[in-house]
Design a protein around this motif. Structure first.
Motif, PDB file in Angstrom:
ATOM      1  N   TYR A 228      -0.660  -1.972   4.751  1.00  0.00           N
ATOM      2  CA  TYR A 228       0.632  -1.598   5.308  1.00  0.00           C
ATOM      3  C   TYR A 228       1.636  -1.287   4.218  1.00  0.00           C
ATOM      4  O   TYR A 228       1.635  -1.912   3.141  1.00  0.00           O
ATOM      5  N   GLY A 229       2.527  -0.358   4.512  1.00  0.00           N
ATOM      6  CA  GLY A 229       3.671  -0.148   3.655  1.00  0.00           C
ATOM      7  C   GLY A 229       4.620  -1.329   3.736  1.00  0.00           C
ATOM      8  O   GLY A 229       4.717  -1.983   4.787  1.00  0.00           O
ATOM      9  N   ASP A 230       5.328  -1.606   2.664  1.00  0.00           N
ATOM     10  CA  ASP A 230       6.187  -2.787   2.613  1.00  0.00           C
ATOM     11  C   ASP A 230       7.256  -2.771   3.706  1.00  0.00           C
ATOM     12  O   ASP A 230       7.623  -3.815   4.238  1.00  0.00           O
ATOM     13  N   SER A 231       7.748  -1.592   4.056  1.00  0.00           N
ATOM     14  CA  SER A 231       8.860  -1.517   4.993  1.00  0.00           C
ATOM     15  C   SER A 231       8.453  -1.796   6.441  1.00  0.00           C
ATOM     16  O   SER A 231       9.319  -1.990   7.293  1.00  0.00           O
TER      17      SER A 231
ATOM     18  N   LEU B 266       4.906   9.647   3.565  1.00  0.00           N
ATOM     19  CA  LEU B 266       4.605   8.331   3.017  1.00  0.00           C
ATOM     20  C   LEU B 266       3.641   7.563   3.906  1.00  0.00           C
ATOM     21  O   LEU B 266       3.677   7.704   5.137  1.00  0.00           O
ATOM     22  N   LEU B 267       2.831   6.730   3.289  1.00  0.00           N
ATOM     23  CA  LEU B 267       1.905   5.895   4.044  1.00  0.00           C
ATOM     24  C   LEU B 267       2.663   4.839   4.843  1.00  0.00           C
ATOM     25  O   LEU B 267       3.538   4.157   4.308  1.00  0.00           O
ATOM     26  N   VAL B 268       2.312   4.705   6.112  1.00  0.00           N
ATOM     27  CA  VAL B 268       2.837   3.632   6.947  1.00  0.00           C
ATOM     28  C   VAL B 268       1.811   2.503   7.018  1.00  0.00           C
ATOM     29  O   VAL B 268       2.112   1.347   6.758  1.00  0.00           O
TER      30      VAL B 268
END
Length: 117
Positions: free
Chosen positions: A59-62, A46-48
């Motif tokens: 940015y990834g939401d997390s 997954l993209l960070v």
């Protein structure tokens, strides 16, 4: 085509910080979009965070408000500053690059990040 080498992973307690680095070989590295991705056991990659050749970040939401991506084109190096780390951030982190393509198609070998609770 560039070659990518990550470093900086390790074991850290929850709430701690780490900085990952990705050294890119080749004089044209600055023309590539670059990104950090992660893959936890049993899950997909997954993209960070990513940064284009023009410096636009995503940015990834997390990880928003906790991680910061940056690049130093004079050193052909990509960074990921990770703060307030959580156990769920545990994964292998990969540096990726793309040039003129939609998908990232060049990858480093990965670096393990483990966050203990």
């Amino acid at each position: 085509q560039v070659q990518l080498t990550e470093s900086g992973g390790g074991l850290v307690q929850a709430g701690g910080s780490l900085r990952l680095s990705c050294a890119a070989s080749g004089r044209t590295a600055r023309a590539y979009d670059m990104g950090w991705f992660r893959q936890a056991p049993g899950k997909g990659r997954l993209l960070v965070a990513s940064v284009t050749s023009n410096g636009v970040t995503n940015y990834g939401d997390s990880v928003k408000d906790r991680f910061t991506i940056s690049r130093d084109n004079t050193k052909n190096t990509l960074y990921l500053e990770m703060n307030s780390l959580k156990p769920e951030d545990t994964a292998i982190y990969y540096c990726g690059a793309r040039y003129g393509r939609t998908l990232y198609d060049t990858w480093g070998q990965g670096t393990q990040v483990t966050v203990s609770s």
